[in-house]
Design a protein around this motif. Structure first.
Motif, PDB file in Angstrom:
ATOM      1  N   MET A   1     -18.450  76.428  54.814  1.00  9.56           N
ATOM      2  CA  MET A   1     -18.711  76.523  53.062  1.00  9.56           C
ATOM      3  C   MET A   1     -18.464  75.853  52.345  1.00  9.56           C
ATOM      4  N   ASN A   2     -19.501  75.345  51.442  1.00 11.92           N
ATOM      5  CA  ASN A   2     -18.918  73.815  50.492  1.00 11.92           C
ATOM      6  C   ASN A   2     -17.785  73.784  49.962  1.00 11.92           C
ATOM      7  N   GLN A   3     -17.932  72.555  49.815  1.00 11.10           N
ATOM      8  CA  GLN A   3     -17.009  71.871  49.134  1.00 11.10           C
ATOM      9  C   GLN A   3     -16.613  71.974  47.302  1.00 11.10           C
ATOM     10  N   PRO A   4     -15.354  72.679  47.585  1.00  8.96           N
ATOM     11  CA  PRO A   4     -15.865  72.686  45.794  1.00  8.96           C
ATOM     12  C   PRO A   4     -16.244  70.830  44.992  1.00  8.96           C
ATOM     13  N   LEU A   5     -17.373  71.385  43.711  1.00  8.88           N
ATOM     14  CA  LEU A   5     -16.683  69.592  43.407  1.00  8.88           C
ATOM     15  C   LEU A   5     -16.100  69.267  42.553  1.00  8.88           C
ATOM     16  N   SER A   6     -16.193  67.698  42.707  1.00 11.00           N
ATOM     17  CA  SER A   6     -15.192  66.835  42.206  1.00 11.00           C
ATOM     18  C   SER A   6     -15.451  67.627  40.657  1.00 11.00           C
ATOM     19  N   PRO A   7     -14.469  66.964  39.739  1.00 10.06           N
ATOM     20  CA  PRO A   7     -14.308  67.620  37.621  1.00 10.06           C
ATOM     21  C   PRO A   7     -15.491  66.453  37.784  1.00 10.06           C
ATOM     22  N   SER A   8     -16.062  65.219  38.358  1.00  7.11           N
ATOM     23  CA  SER A   8     -16.707  63.891  37.433  1.00  7.11           C
ATOM     24  C   SER A   8     -18.048  64.770  38.104  1.00  7.11           C
ATOM     25  N   GLU A   9     -18.279  65.225  38.930  1.00  7.05           N
ATOM     26  CA  GLU A   9     -19.784  66.061  39.912  1.00  7.05           C
ATOM     27  C   GLU A   9     -20.227  67.230  38.785  1.00  7.05           C
ATOM     28  N   ARG A  10     -18.350  68.004  38.981  1.00  4.76           N
ATOM     29  CA  ARG A  10     -19.314  69.680  38.078  1.00  4.76           C
ATOM     30  C   ARG A  10     -19.451  69.063  36.120  1.00  4.76           C
ATOM     31  N   ARG A  11     -18.701  68.298  35.996  1.00  9.08           N
ATOM     32  CA  ARG A  11     -19.152  67.757  34.656  1.00  9.08           C
ATOM     33  C   ARG A  11     -20.769  67.496  34.731  1.00  9.08           C
ATOM     34  N   ARG A  12     -20.890  66.144  35.901  1.00  9.87           N
ATOM     35  CA  ARG A  12     -22.554  65.923  35.790  1.00  9.87           C
ATOM     36  C   ARG A  12     -23.444  67.025  36.025  1.00  9.87           C
ATOM     37  N   GLU A  13     -23.208  68.661  36.915  1.00 10.02           N
ATOM     38  CA  GLU A  13     -24.330  69.090  37.462  1.00 10.02           C
ATOM     39  C   GLU A  13     -24.101  70.264  35.890  1.00 10.02           C
ATOM     40  N   ILE A  14     -23.009  69.860  34.727  1.00 10.53           N
ATOM     41  CA  ILE A  14     -23.346  71.459  33.551  1.00 10.53           C
ATOM     42  C   ILE A  14     -24.163  69.982  33.157  1.00 10.53           C
ATOM     43  N   VAL A  15     -24.131  68.920  33.200  1.00  9.85           N
ATOM     44  CA  VAL A  15     -25.280  68.014  32.147  1.00  9.85           C
ATOM     45  C   VAL A  15     -26.633  68.527  32.563  1.00  9.85           C
ATOM     46  N   ASN A  16     -26.660  68.402  33.608  1.00  5.92           N
ATOM     47  CA  ASN A  16     -28.220  68.178  34.261  1.00  5.92           C
ATOM     48  C   ASN A  16     -28.626  70.240  34.238  1.00  5.92           C
ATOM     49  N   LEU A  17     -27.776  70.887  33.860  1.00  3.08           N
ATOM     50  CA  LEU A  17     -28.129  72.525  33.984  1.00  3.08           C
ATOM     51  C   LEU A  17     -28.123  72.347  32.300  1.00  3.08           C
ATOM     52  N   VAL A  18     -27.273  72.316  31.503  1.00  2.93           N
ATOM     53  CA  VAL A  18     -27.952  72.008  30.657  1.00  2.93           C
ATOM     54  C   VAL A  18     -29.018  71.825  28.926  1.00  2.93           C
ATOM     55  N   MET A  19     -29.622  70.649  30.269  1.00  2.30           N
ATOM     56  CA  MET A  19     -30.757  70.333  30.291  1.00  2.30           C
ATOM     57  C   MET A  19     -31.799  70.374  30.961  1.00  2.30           C
ATOM     58  N   ALA A  20     -31.481  71.138  31.782  1.00  2.00           N
ATOM     59  CA  ALA A  20     -33.171  71.344  32.420  1.00  2.00           C
ATOM     60  C   ALA A  20     -33.191  73.063  31.712  1.00  2.00           C
ATOM     61  N   ARG A  21     -32.065  73.404  30.917  1.00  2.00           N
ATOM     62  CA  ARG A  21     -32.441  75.342  30.460  1.00  2.00           C
ATOM     63  C   ARG A  21     -32.346  75.222  29.147  1.00  2.00           C
ATOM     64  N   LYS A  22     -31.692  73.416  28.614  1.00  2.00           N
ATOM     65  CA  LYS A  22     -32.063  73.375  27.107  1.00  2.00           C
ATOM     66  C   LYS A  22     -30.390  74.251  26.872  1.00  2.00           C
ATOM     67  N   SER A  23     -30.351  75.135  26.580  1.00  2.00           N
ATOM     68  CA  SER A  23     -29.086  76.244  26.248  1.00  2.00           C
ATOM     69  C   SER A  23     -28.619  76.726  27.755  1.00  2.00           C
ATOM     70  N   ILE A  24     -27.076  77.535  27.161  1.00  2.00           N
ATOM     71  CA  ILE A  24     -26.704  77.316  29.304  1.00  2.00           C
ATOM     72  C   ILE A  24     -25.607  78.618  28.551  1.00  2.00           C
TER      73      ILE A  24
END
Length: 256
Positions: A1-24
């Motif tokens: 089972m994957n470990q949940p992301l830390s708050p900083s990791e989660r926010r970094r992933e949000i930024v990556n997703l937004v930049m990759a898709r332009k909007s989400i």
């Protein structure tokens, strides 16, 4: 089972997703990250405050608005071929021994890459990526303005930056803009506007590099007119109606 992301990791992933898709959407972020809507709302508020994305109804976007300038790294991914063509055209203006000023735009960063073949050039800039690119180059004397650092825009601004520019002179200043409305140039941030005006005032001649998308974008703060520039380079995808309007207004521009 994957470990949940830390708050900083989660926010970094949000930024990556937004930049990759332009909007989400908010729902997509909840599904992707496995956290509550409220947690995503808090993350988006924090990331927007840091200037890394723009929160909008139902989600987030990396696209600019009247008040929000996109993250530097996001802009660097867009219109690369057009910006490269503009940079090569502007490079022809730079002669050995020239002193040039380069603003903080992603387009002029590509111009800095084109300076490698010039025998010797002095470059004045407020852009950290330009500094990192050119530092150590044997053919470049590099002058960094200093000032207050903005991580979203990857550059220095404020009183120290403006005062530094006010005490220097250059043969050419190379700039871009976030938006062209009519015959006027705009940017979202007042500090960026003041920096650009300081660059323009310190140079004997001024060149403007614009992608065609700037004529469809909008920003809040006026910083100049197309007519103030000695050379205006626009990529060849500029639509014909806009070309006609510029010609009717006697704006001299070059399509590249």
């Amino acid at each position: 089972m994957n470990q949940p992301l830390s708050p900083s990791e989660r926010r970094r992933e949000i930024v990556n997703l937004v930049m990759a898709r332009k909007s989400i959407s908010l729902e997509d972020l909840v599904a992707q990250l496995g956290v509550s809507r409220m947690t995503i709302h808090r993350d988006l508020d924090l990331l927007e405050e840091r200037g890394l994305l723009r929160k909008e109804r139902g989600g987030a976007t990396a696209e600019s608005s009247l008040l929000f300038e996109s993250n530097f790294h996001y802009r660097l991914q867009n219109e690369n071929a057009e910006k490269r063509a503009l940079a090569r055209a502007a490079r022809a203006l730079v002669e050995p021994g020239s002193v040039i000023m380069v603003d903080d735009s992603t387009t002029t960063l590509l111009l800095a890459e084109e300076l490698e073949t010039i025998e010797f050039v002095t470059v004045i800039t407020n852009s950290l990526p330009v500094c990192e690119l050119l530092r150590g180059r044997s053919n470049v004397q590099l002058i960094l303005t200093g000032g207050s650092y903005n991580d979203t825009l990857q550059a220095f601004y404020g009183l120290i930056c403006e005062q530094s520019l006010g005490k220097l002179r250059a043969d050419w200043a190379f700039l871009s803009a976030s938006s062209v409305i009519g015959l006027s140039l705009y940017h979202q941030d007042q500090e960026v506007v003041r920096m650009k005006r300081a660059l323009m005032a310190a140079a004997e001649r001024k060149a403007l590099l614009l992608t065609h998308s700037k004529f469809k974008a909008r920003a809040l703060n006026h910083f100049g007119e197309l007519s103030e520039f000695d050379r205006v380079f626009i990529d060849a995808r500029l639509d014909e109606p806009t070309r006609q309007k510029l010609r009717q207004a006697d704006i001299a521009f070059e399509l590249v």
